[in-house]
Write a protein that holds these residues in place. Structure first.
Motif, PDB file in Angstrom:
ATOM      1  N   PRO A 489       0.808  -1.227   0.000  1.00 39.26           N
ATOM      2  CA  PRO A 489       0.000   0.000   0.000  1.00 39.26           C
ATOM      3  C   PRO A 489       0.842   1.279   0.000  1.00 39.26           C
ATOM      4  O   PRO A 489       0.367   2.319  -0.440  1.00 39.26           O
ATOM      5  N   ASP A 490       2.080   1.196   0.480  1.00 36.41           N
ATOM      6  CA  ASP A 490       2.857   2.438   0.541  1.00 36.41           C
ATOM      7  C   ASP A 490       3.713   2.636  -0.708  1.00 36.41           C
ATOM      8  O   ASP A 490       4.670   3.400  -0.687  1.00 36.41           O
ATOM      9  N   ALA A 493       3.167   6.848  -5.530  1.00 37.46           N
ATOM     10  CA  ALA A 493       2.091   7.012  -6.500  1.00 37.46           C
ATOM     11  C   ALA A 493       2.529   6.823  -7.950  1.00 37.46           C
ATOM     12  O   ALA A 493       1.835   6.167  -8.722  1.00 37.46           O
ATOM     13  N   TRP A 496       2.728   3.195  -8.741  1.00 38.01           N
ATOM     14  CA  TRP A 496       1.394   2.617  -8.757  1.00 38.01           C
ATOM     15  C   TRP A 496       0.674   2.987 -10.054  1.00 38.01           C
ATOM     16  O   TRP A 496       0.078   2.155 -10.727  1.00 38.01           O
ATOM     17  N   LEU A 497       0.788   4.262 -10.438  1.00 31.65           N
ATOM     18  CA  LEU A 497       0.138   4.730 -11.661  1.00 31.65           C
ATOM     19  C   LEU A 497       0.711   4.018 -12.879  1.00 31.65           C
ATOM     20  O   LEU A 497      -0.027   3.612 -13.786  1.00 31.65           O
ATOM     21  N   ALA A 500      -0.644   0.626 -12.988  1.00 34.57           N
ATOM     22  CA  ALA A 500      -2.064   0.680 -13.345  1.00 34.57           C
ATOM     23  C   ALA A 500      -2.208   0.907 -14.845  1.00 34.57           C
ATOM     24  O   ALA A 500      -3.088   0.339 -15.493  1.00 34.57           O
ATOM     25  N   ASN A 501      -1.324   1.721 -15.409  1.00 37.52           N
ATOM     26  CA  ASN A 501      -1.366   1.966 -16.848  1.00 37.52           C
ATOM     27  C   ASN A 501      -1.022   0.715 -17.637  1.00 37.52           C
ATOM     28  O   ASN A 501      -1.610   0.441 -18.671  1.00 37.52           O
ATOM     29  N   ARG A 503      -1.599  -2.231 -16.794  1.00 41.31           N
ATOM     30  CA  ARG A 503      -2.750  -3.109 -16.767  1.00 41.31           C
ATOM     31  C   ARG A 503      -3.853  -2.571 -17.679  1.00 41.31           C
ATOM     32  O   ARG A 503      -4.460  -3.315 -18.437  1.00 41.31           O
ATOM     33  N   GLN A 788       6.114  13.942 -10.956  1.00 39.82           N
ATOM     34  CA  GLN A 788       5.479  12.637 -10.756  1.00 39.82           C
ATOM     35  C   GLN A 788       5.108  12.005 -12.094  1.00 39.82           C
ATOM     36  O   GLN A 788       5.232  10.803 -12.276  1.00 39.82           O
TER      37      GLN A 788
END
Ligand SMILES: Nc1ncnc2c1ncn2[C@@H]1O[C@H](COP(=O)(O)OP(=O)(O)OP(=O)(O)O)[C@@H](O)[C@H]1O
Ligand SMILES: [Mg+2]
Lengths: 870, 257
Positions: A489-490, A493, A496-497, A500-501, A503, A788
């Protein structure tokens, strides 16, 4: 529709640039390959020495298989000498010359051989009457007479530093060097060296009774006798304006003999059959390139169009919403692509012609192609390129727009902002199937330890990469999902982004991963196939060559006749045997059809067993006398030619022979598929002189010194170590060469294709990133800082590079392991160690640069603007 | 020259030792290429705990005002202070960070990230700021706008109104000091619109948040402490404790002008 297509195109500059580059590069390579192929089939050599002949009669130097392209025959086939007089009597003929060529070279005052300028030393000597075939020669001096006078062409005379009236040593027809007087200098292109006609006939024939009477030379005497009463070609001069009439009269005369009557530009064919046969190298080259070029061009073009159409999905979906039919959508996508392709294909084709010219120049510089062989320039390759590119563009554009065009309009609009959730099942299955098929294909080197078997390795790799391109979205999605699920979870970002992209945009990601993986696969399989085969070949030759030395005489056109016995008489020499190469054509039955294969063939005597170990599996190479051959185990198995069988072959001059197989050997890779007995090849080669002699000594320095002394004492002899030259045995006919020409050609091919692939990948990545402006802007509006965004994009680049490298390696691993197993007996290939790191660096740098630069560009526009004008 | 100062009146804090106002705009102008003056010398102060409505005909510059005030776009001239911090001269990164800390924005066009699920969309700003979402708060918000059960969907799989509500939740998830909402109820039915307006009003009343909302609906604007009316890039009218009929009159009058 076109108007609309153009208006929409204007918004997609980067993507369309990628399409343009793909089409341009593809057109360039296809055209260049086409020009090479056409030149191989139709290019015409300059008439050179025969420029003054109006009609030339020569043997057909081609073998014509039933349903295939003709195969060039490199060894000169003779023409009956009796025909000269018959043709001389035809009305309109002013001169009829029976031309003969035989080995000749000059030796200058310091004992160095001066090869005859621009001519094959094997056929540079002619009779004086052949000067009538020259086109307006300027002769300084007079016709040579008697047995000790020569006329020399101006270029050779200058190189040897001699002039009319000087004395010069000449090595002719395998005789020892003898002094001649230069009676004339002939100034005409590619003229050669001329003797008095009677002397020429004597020199071209076997050595007379004064020659040594060793077994080999006696054999040769018999063989050469078969060429008595023949000439190489007949040249006719005619009264002005009567050439056509004479030519048809001659055709009537030679009807049914298989001889060819050549006029005008065709005469070049007759000058030197060996040169003509190297034309077929161009056909071979174009053939082997064609497959890879078409596969990669299609792949790249489809990829670029995929990106271009994907960037337009929203526009297309909205058009569907306002009433465009699916067919109109596809037509729009295709029309737009065709416009761009049409613009790009023109310079591509033009550059293709230039590239072919460059390539020919490079091949000629490296002696792979004869310098005088021109390219045929016709619109045919351009036409073929246009058709192929048009088909590729239409198919790719329409299939790229297929999904959007077929969906209900609302669904299309909804989906156009992101990607479909589930990658197409059919697409994934097709891709996986291709990968499986490619793996099966890559087993070929296990079954056939030949260059042909090895060449399937890179084709298998490329097919697997295409499979990856198809199955990619599903794989990427799966991997992305697994990665996101496993995130802590940590996690920052941006990471994580990025995941997510991966995917969510599996289609887009796999669209850039697969060409990168393709580049990895292509370079790995193509390069390592070459190096592995080379290593295996070198290994075969090295372990199979018992001789330590090779004696040859490249400048003389063949070894002078006493050489073999002189070498054998050197103290410390255990064995010596002549080795030559020629070409054979082998028609055989495969699945009820006649296959015709051309290959090089060694010419060996029974004595060769003492200097070469072919790895004989069956039979005995010492029985290579009379009409016999030995074959490699590959050939024995695939053509049913085991020991004791009779086979029917066509020799290098077109003669059909029946021969018995007396041995089957394993080292086919190093020594070629077929070995002819010396007796069988005798009389069927351009010159009957031995091309080289392999020598096995007792290994002492004294023996080596004695050999060195022997070769130094005889002008033109070249002594080489077999160990230093891996290719000696298989290439002995032409003397030593450092790197085989294929290596150079393959290197050039890799560089050109890799450049094309990388350029297209870079374009594609830039276009794909540029299309993400709206996405980037949306992220920025909800509070992502530019930093970011850049970190996120770099993470994506890292994922892309890693995925490309891993999949590329995995896809190449199986074919390369099988290749290594088949050729080297261990499950990995042989090649330079730096290759893999170099590939990795290239992939990583390409991915990072082409993603980072457009991202910076996208970050320059304020997000509010970017959103307003997506 | 317009000058409108909004005070929360009897709802707001006692005037006196006034901290910096939540929003202070001075002489703000925005000119688009082609000499379109979208904002023409607007000055405006919004105190903490104020619910401000912005009305005006289409094209009058409402969205431009919101974008500039929230630091999404840079004005041609003028100054913008959020909580006393000048943002007009900041670079993109600093502006973004400030925005993330203090401002929530509901876009007229929603701007949900199509590749992310609704839940990921909602928590994205928090995640970007490196924080952990407050689960309870988020689920309270989701429940109040009636989006429970839709969190796993992609934006494209939601109705327009549902997307709009998700955008509202996203803007509020980080409990920003100032919320800008550009027509947050434009796509909503009466009931959902009420839910969203109640939510915004409660935030102002209970948490002393500041809300600036653009709307074309006089009834919605009547829920605000104060309403501004814009025309041609200027603030032409400021009404305290407006009523729906009053606002409707003004707008009709503007239309007839
Ligand atoms: N990028 C741009 N370039 C040029 N003009 C623009 C641009 N963006 C907005 N405008 C113009 O600025 C003016 C104000 O636009 P704005 O979006 O602020 O209007 P609005 O009041 O929000 O209207 P609506 O109620 O329809 O949303 C309009 O005249 C518009 O045409
Ligand atoms: Mg607006």
């Amino acid at each position: 529709m076109l108007h609309l297509a153009l208006r929409m195109a204007a918004h997609r500059i980067t993507a369309l640039l990628a399409v343009a580059c793909a089409v341009l590069g593809g057109a360039l390579m296809i055209t260049a390959t086409g020009v090479l192929a056409e030149s191989g089939l139709r290019s015409q050599l300059p008439p050179g020495r025969l420029a003054g002949a109006d009609v030339v009669v020569a043997a057909d130097q081609e073998y014509h298989p039933d349903a295939d392209l003709p195969i060039a025959l490199p060894e000169r086939a003779p023409v009956p000498a009796g025909l000269v007089d018959r043709l001389a009597g035809l009305p309109g003929v002013t001169d009829a010359v029976g031309d003969i060529g035989f080995p000749v070279a000059l030796v200058d005052a310091r004992g160095r051989v001066v090869p005859v300028a621009n001519d094959d030393p094997r056929t540079a000597g002619h009779g004086w009457s052949s000067t009538k075939l020259l086109d307006g020669p300027r002769v300084d001096g007079r016709e040579p007479s008697g047995s000790r006078e020569v006329a020399v062409d101006a270029a050779t005379a200058a190189a040897a530093g001699i002039g009319t009236g000087d004395r010069v040593e000449v090595v002719a027809g395998g005789r020892p060097a003898a002094a001649y007087r230069v009676s004339a200098v002939v100034d005409a292109p590619d003229a050669g060296v001329y003797f008095a006609d009677a002397t020429a006939v004597r020199l071209s024939g076997p050595e007379g009774p004064e020659g040594r009477d060793r077994p080999e030379s006696r054999d040769r005497t018999d063989g050469a006798a078969s060429r008595a009463g023949t000439v190489d070609l007949i040249g006719l001069r005619t009264e002005p304006g009567t050439e056509d009439r004479v030519a048809s009269a001659v055709r009537e005369q030679v009807e049914g003999t298989g001889l060819k009557v050549l006029t005008g530009a065709e005469r070049g064919e007759a000058v030197a059959p060996g040169v003509g046969s190297s034309r077929s190298l161009l056909v071979l080259l174009a053939g082997s390139l064609g497959g890879i070029v078409l596969l990669i061009t299609g792949f790249v073009t489809a990829g670029a169009l995929g990106v271009a159409v994907a960037g337009q999905r929203r526009d297309l979906a909205l058009m569907r919403a306002v009433g465009a039919t699916p067919k109109q959508i596809r037509r729009l996508a295709a029309a737009q692509s065709m416009v761009v392709a049409a613009v790009a294909v023109v310079p591509g084709v033009a550059l293709g012609y230039l590239l072919a010219g460059q390539f020919r120049g490079q091949l000629a510089d490296r002696g792979i192609l004869p310098a005088e062989l021109p390219l045929t320039v016709s619109p045919l390759p351009a036409l073929a390129t246009l058709l192929l590119m048009a088909a590729a563009v239409q198919v790719s554009a329409r299939s790229a727009a297929w999904r959007t065009s077929r969906m209900p309009a609302t669904e299309a609009v909804a989906e156009s902002r992101s990607e479909p959730r589930e990658p197409s099942r059919i697409r994934t299955r097709t891709g996986l199937l291709l990968i499986v098929a490619a793996t099966a294909l890559s087993a070929a080197p296990l079954l056939s330890r030949t260059v042909l078997g090895a060449s399937t390795t890179s084709i298998a790799g490329i097919v697997a990469a295409i499979g990856l391109a198809l199955a990619g979205p599903a794989l990427v999605k799966g991997a992305g999902e697994a990665a996101v699920r496993r995130l802590r979870p940590d996690t920052p970002a941006p990471t994580w982004l990025a995941l997510a992209n991966v995917r969510a945009y599996a289609l887009r990601i796999s669209g850039v991963v697969s060409p990168l993986a393709m580049a990895v696969v292509f370079v790995l399989t193509y390069t390592l196939t070459q190096t592995t085969v080379l290593a295996a070949t070198a290994d075969d030759t090295r372990t199979g060559t018992l001789a330590q030395h090779q004696v040859s005489a490249p400048g003389l056109g063949g070894l002078p006749s006493g050489t073999l016995s002189a070498v054998r008489d050197v103290p410390g020499v255990r064995a010596a045997a002549p080795v030559g190469t020629t070409t054979v054509v082998w028609p055989y039955q495969l699945f009820g059809e006649t296959e015709t294969e051309e290959s090089s063939a060694m010419i060996l005597t029974p004595a060769a067993a003492d200097v070469l170990d072919l790895g004989v599996r069956d039979g005995d190479p010492a029985r290579l006398t009379g009409a016999t051959v030995a074959v490699s185990s590959e050939v024995a198995r695939s053509r049913g030619a085991e020991t004791g069988q009779r086979v029917r072959l066509v020799l290098g001059d077109g003669a059909q022979v029946d021969a018995r197989v007396v041995a089957v050997y394993d080292r086919g890779l190093g020594f070629g598929p077929v070995v002819l007995s010396h007796d069988l090849a005798k009389g069927h080669t351009t010159t009957d002189l031995d091309q080289s002699v392999l020598v096995r000594t007792d290994g002492t320095a004294a023996a080596e010194r004695a050999l060195t002394e022997l070769t130094a004492a005889r002008p033109g002899l070249l002594l080489e170590d077999t160990a230093s030259d891996s290719d000696t045995a298989s290439d002995s006919g032409t003397g030593g060469t450092d790197t085989p020409p294929e290596v150079w050609i393959n290197l050039a091919v890799i560089v050109v294709l890799l450049g094309y692939l990388l350029l297209s990948i870079a374009n594609k990545l830039v276009a794909a990133t540029a299309q993400r402006r709206a996405e980037i802007a949306a992220l920025r509006l909800v509070g992502t800082t530019p930093r970011q965004i850049r970190v996120m994009m770099r993470r994506e680049a890292a994922v892309i590079a890693a995925a490309a490298l891993t999949t590329g390696l995995l896809l190449s691993a199986v074919p390369l392991a099988l290749l290594g197993q088949g050729f080297l007996g261990r499950p990995w290939p042989q090649g330079p160690a730096w290759l893999l790191p170099a590939i990795a660096v290239t992939v990583v740098v390409t991915a990072f640069l082409t993603i980072d630069l457009p991202t910076r560009q996208a970050l320059r526009t304020p997000p509010a603007d970017a959103l307003r004008a997506p | 020259m317009n000058n409108a100062t909004t005070r929360p009146g009897h709802f707001g804090p006692a005037a006196g030792h006034a901290p910096a106002p939540a929003i202070a705009l001075a002489n703000l102008s925005k000119t688009y290429p082609g000499d379109v003056r979208a904002l023409d010398d607007v000055s405006l102060t919004v105190e903490h705990g104020t619910f401000l409505a912005v009305m005006g005909p289409s094209g009058s510059g409402k969205s431009t005002l919101m974008h500039c005030a929230a630091g999404l776009d840079s004005p041609t001239s003028g100054s913008i202070r959020i909580d006393g911090h000048e943002i007009a001269g900041l670079n993109e990164t600093r502006r973004t960070e400030l925005r993330r800390e203090r401002i929530g924005f509901v876009f007229q066009a929603y701007n949900l990230i199509p590749s992310l699920s609704i839940e990921d969309n909602i928590t994205l700003p928090l995640r970007l700021a490196g924080g952990r979402p407050d689960r309870d708060w988020v689920s309270t918000l989701v429940e109040r706008v009636g989006l429970t059960g839709r969190l796993d969907h992609r934006p494209a799989e939601l109705s327009g109104g549902q997307q709009q509500r998700a955008a509202v939740v996203r803007a509020l998830a980080a409990r920003p000091a100032v919320v800008f909402a550009d027509e947050p109820t434009g796509a909503l039915d009466l009931h959902s619109a009420h839910q969203v307006l109640d939510l915004l009003r409660d935030l102002v009343d209970e948490l002393r948040q500041t809300v600036v909302m653009v709307t074309h609906d006089p009834a919605a604007a009547a829920r605000a402490h104060r309403a501004l009316v814009m025309a041609d890039g200027r603030v032409v009218e400021a009404l305290d404790a407006p009523t729906a009929p009053q606002l409707a009159d003004r707008l009709v009058a503007l239309g007839e002008r």
